[in-house]
Design an enzyme around this catalytic site. Structure first.
Site, mmCIF file in Angstrom:
data_model
loop_
_atom_site.group_PDB
_atom_site.id
_atom_site.type_symbol
_atom_site.label_atom_id
_atom_site.label_comp_id
_atom_site.label_asym_id
_atom_site.label_seq_id
_atom_site.Cartn_x
_atom_site.Cartn_y
_atom_site.Cartn_z
ATOM 1 N N TYR A 55 0.856 -1.200 0.000
ATOM 2 C CA TYR A 55 0.000 0.000 0.000
ATOM 3 C C TYR A 55 0.880 1.234 0.000
ATOM 4 O O TYR A 55 1.813 1.336 0.803
ATOM 5 C CB TYR A 55 -0.899 0.022 1.231
ATOM 6 C CG TYR A 55 -2.312 -0.406 0.913
ATOM 7 C CD1 TYR A 55 -3.028 0.243 -0.088
ATOM 8 C CD2 TYR A 55 -2.925 -1.440 1.601
ATOM 9 C CE1 TYR A 55 -4.322 -0.143 -0.398
ATOM 10 C CE2 TYR A 55 -4.218 -1.832 1.294
ATOM 11 C CZ TYR A 55 -4.916 -1.173 0.294
ATOM 12 O OH TYR A 55 -6.181 -1.558 -0.016
ATOM 13 N N GLU A 57 -0.481 4.829 -0.451
ATOM 14 C CA GLU A 57 -1.250 6.066 -0.602
ATOM 15 C C GLU A 57 -0.361 7.280 -0.397
ATOM 16 O O GLU A 57 0.469 7.304 0.521
ATOM 17 C CB GLU A 57 -2.387 6.147 0.425
ATOM 18 C CG GLU A 57 -3.638 5.432 -0.034
ATOM 19 C CD GLU A 57 -3.786 4.096 0.634
ATOM 20 O OE1 GLU A 57 -2.737 3.476 0.936
ATOM 21 O OE2 GLU A 57 -4.934 3.683 0.863
ATOM 22 N N ASP A 202 -6.664 13.509 -24.866
ATOM 23 C CA ASP A 202 -6.618 12.102 -24.442
ATOM 24 C C ASP A 202 -5.996 11.336 -25.607
ATOM 25 O O ASP A 202 -6.641 11.105 -26.627
ATOM 26 C CB ASP A 202 -8.032 11.604 -24.143
ATOM 27 C CG ASP A 202 -8.040 10.107 -23.822
ATOM 28 O OD1 ASP A 202 -6.968 9.463 -23.908
ATOM 29 O OD2 ASP A 202 -9.118 9.578 -23.499
ATOM 30 N N THR A 229 -3.484 6.111 -21.666
ATOM 31 C CA THR A 229 -3.329 4.797 -21.048
ATOM 32 C C THR A 229 -1.941 4.282 -21.438
ATOM 33 O O THR A 229 -1.285 4.828 -22.329
ATOM 34 C CB THR A 229 -4.427 3.819 -21.498
ATOM 35 O OG1 THR A 229 -4.525 3.849 -22.918
ATOM 36 C CG2 THR A 229 -5.755 4.180 -20.882
ATOM 37 N N LYS A 232 -1.652 0.461 -24.595
ATOM 38 C CA LYS A 232 -1.999 0.351 -26.022
ATOM 39 C C LYS A 232 -0.706 0.470 -26.829
ATOM 40 O O LYS A 232 0.141 -0.406 -26.716
ATOM 41 C CB LYS A 232 -3.036 1.424 -26.365
ATOM 42 C CG LYS A 232 -4.345 1.250 -25.581
ATOM 43 C CD LYS A 232 -5.406 2.230 -26.024
ATOM 44 C CE LYS A 232 -6.736 1.979 -25.345
ATOM 45 N NZ LYS A 232 -6.930 2.742 -24.104
ATOM 46 N N ARG A 238 -1.647 -2.449 -18.094
ATOM 47 C CA ARG A 238 -2.909 -1.701 -18.113
ATOM 48 C C ARG A 238 -2.841 -0.632 -17.037
ATOM 49 O O ARG A 238 -2.749 -0.944 -15.844
ATOM 50 C CB ARG A 238 -4.098 -2.620 -17.834
ATOM 51 C CG ARG A 238 -4.151 -3.839 -18.720
ATOM 52 C CD ARG A 238 -5.478 -4.519 -18.654
ATOM 53 N NE ARG A 238 -6.410 -3.816 -19.490
ATOM 54 C CZ ARG A 238 -6.551 -4.008 -20.802
ATOM 55 N NH1 ARG A 238 -5.781 -4.870 -21.431
ATOM 56 N NH2 ARG A 238 -7.425 -3.327 -21.475
HETATM 57 N N1 DSN Z 1 -11.579 0.112 -24.983
HETATM 58 C C1 DSN Z 1 -10.547 0.950 -25.549
HETATM 59 C C2 DSN Z 1 -10.543 0.899 -27.028
HETATM 60 O O1 DSN Z 1 -10.661 -0.208 -27.515
HETATM 61 O O2 DSN Z 1 -10.400 1.894 -27.710
HETATM 62 C C3 DSN Z 1 -10.600 2.320 -25.053
HETATM 63 O O3 DSN Z 1 -10.901 2.341 -23.727
#
Ligand code: DSN
Length: 419
Positions: A55, A57, A202, A229, A232, A238
């Site tokens: 933990y 925080e 984003d 994120t 990707k 993730r």
């Molecule tokens: N689910 C993702 C996508 O496939 O674009 C975005 O959150």
């Protein structure tokens, strides 16, 4: 087999057999969902490490629990690497994934009912950009810009400006989840400056392409906040990051913790640090460029075979194929057909789609995972031919079986990292 894997096999054969099944699925076929990737073995090691026990925080040097000397080290490392890679002044690496990452920004600056300008979900925006079914869409007043067929499926900045002047949003959000083009951040910034709004991008889908220099970086155009994120095109675990100018650092940090989240996932933060370290190497830049050139090669092949792509092509890693117009089948049938030939894609609504989201008019196809696996233009062209052949022959079981064998044969020459 390593010791922990051996223990899992012995002590929970049900979970172990699902794991082996998924490994086999990933190895046998090819992943073309644009938001997915095959991460690094080092990232998998960090995710399964003892950092998951901790933990933490708070932030480095200011935690609410003891025993933080090593968690501080990795969080500082991740923050420094993120700032260097994206040329920004501050990074918060604690968001648990994409939705809390964006929510933390909205909740930092907006009150319930406040206006925010974003891309319409049905035109390529994301669920967290204020889709009416999302909690954020109910709390804040999202005003949505769209794409236009008469502009070849692009954004019309005249419309964005009109909406902005009328609604006077506090945040102008540039970002997408299903739009195969790069953004003109300078235009967004100009409009936001007119109304004194915060600029937020984003870049979840294209974070890796920006880090690798293959696409524009919103910070180079004066943007205030960038969210991405990490799993990707960045090829990490993730997770999510909020990157921002120094003047917003405190507000963002407080909004993530204690505003929205509790304990950060330190095993994920260790893995994010690793992925960001990898993204600093020159080979990553080559990877990012290849994601784009591979997407172009695939688009060329599909178009030459008569397929119809939204906007007529791609600037990034993604293609949106109109399966109804191209093959007379909806996106669900197209996705299921490609599943049968070991090519994984996802059904996708297209702009002004007359069909519902579970039976939309298209599919999304992307190159980050295939590029990680070593596919280059020649393999993308072969995939393009198989995609067209399979979708055209979607009722021919023998043809689908033959294509599946051919796809699997190709994939067997390109190992999945870590498998
Ligand atoms: N689910 C993702 C996508 O496939 O674009 C975005 O959150």
């Amino acid at each position: 087999m390593d010791r922990n894997r051996e223990r899992l096999a012995q002590n929970d054969p049900d979970v172990f057999s699902a794991l082996v099944g998924e490994e086999d699925r990933q190895r046998r076929g090819i992943e073309l969902i644009p938001s997915e990737n095959y991460t690094y073995p080092e990232v998998l090691a960090a995710l399964g490490s003892v950092f998951t026990n901790k933990y933490s925080e708070g932030y480095p040097g200011r935690r609410y629990y003891g025993g933080q000397e090593f968690t501080d080290q990795i969080e500082n490392l991740a923050r420094e690497r993120a700032c260097a890679l994206f040329r920004c002044e501050h990074a918060n690496v604690q968001p648990l994934s994409g939705s809390p990452m964006n929510q933390a920004v909205y909740l930092a600056f907006l009150k319930p009912g406040d206006p925010i300008l974003s891309m319409d979900l049905s035109h390529g925006g994301h669920l967290t950009h204020g889709a009416p079914v999302s909690h954020m869409g109910k709390i804040f007043n999202f005003v949505r810009y769209r794409t236009h067929p008469e502009e070849e499926g692009r954004i019309d900045f005249g419309e964005v400006r009109e909406l902005a002047l009328a609604a006077r949003p506090k945040i102008v959000l540039a970002g997408y989840t299903s739009y195969p083009r790069d953004y003109d951040y300078a235009e967004f910034k100009k409009i936001a400056d007119e109304i004194d709004a915060i600029t937020m991008a984003d870049v979840s889908h294209i974070g890796g392409l920006i880090a690798g220099g293959a696409l524009r970086n919103p910070f180079d155009y004066g943007f205030d906040i960038v969210t991405t994120t990490t799993h990707k095109s960045l090829r990490g675990p993730r997770g999510g990051m909020v990157l921002c100018k120094k003047k917003f650092a405190k507000t963002i940090d407080q909004s993530v913790f204690p505003g929205l989240q509790g304990g950060p996932h330190m095993n994920t933060i260790a893995a994010i640090a690793i992925a960001l370290g990898k993204a600093q190497a020159p080979e990553f830049s080559e990877y990012a460029m290849t994601c784009v050139s591979n997407a172009r090669a695939l688009a060329r092949t599909l178009i030459s075979q008569g397929a119809s792509l939204v906007t007529g092509g791609t600037d990034n890693h993604m293609l949106v194929l109109d399966s109804v117009q191209s093959f007379g089948i909806n996106g669900r049938v197209a996705e299921e057909t490609l599943d049968q030939v070991a090519i994984t894609t996802n059904k996708q609504i297209i702009p002004d789609d007359p069909n519902p989201p579970l039976r939309p008019s298209g599919i999304r196809i992307g190159t980050p995972a295939a590029t990680t696996r070593g596919f280059r233009e020649v393999e993308m062209e072969r995939l393009g031919h198989w995609i067209v052949e399979a979708l055209a022959a979607h009722q021919d079981a023998a043809a689908l079986e033959r294509i599946r064998r051919e796809v699997e044969q190709l994939c067997s020459g390109f190992p999945v990292p870590g498998l």
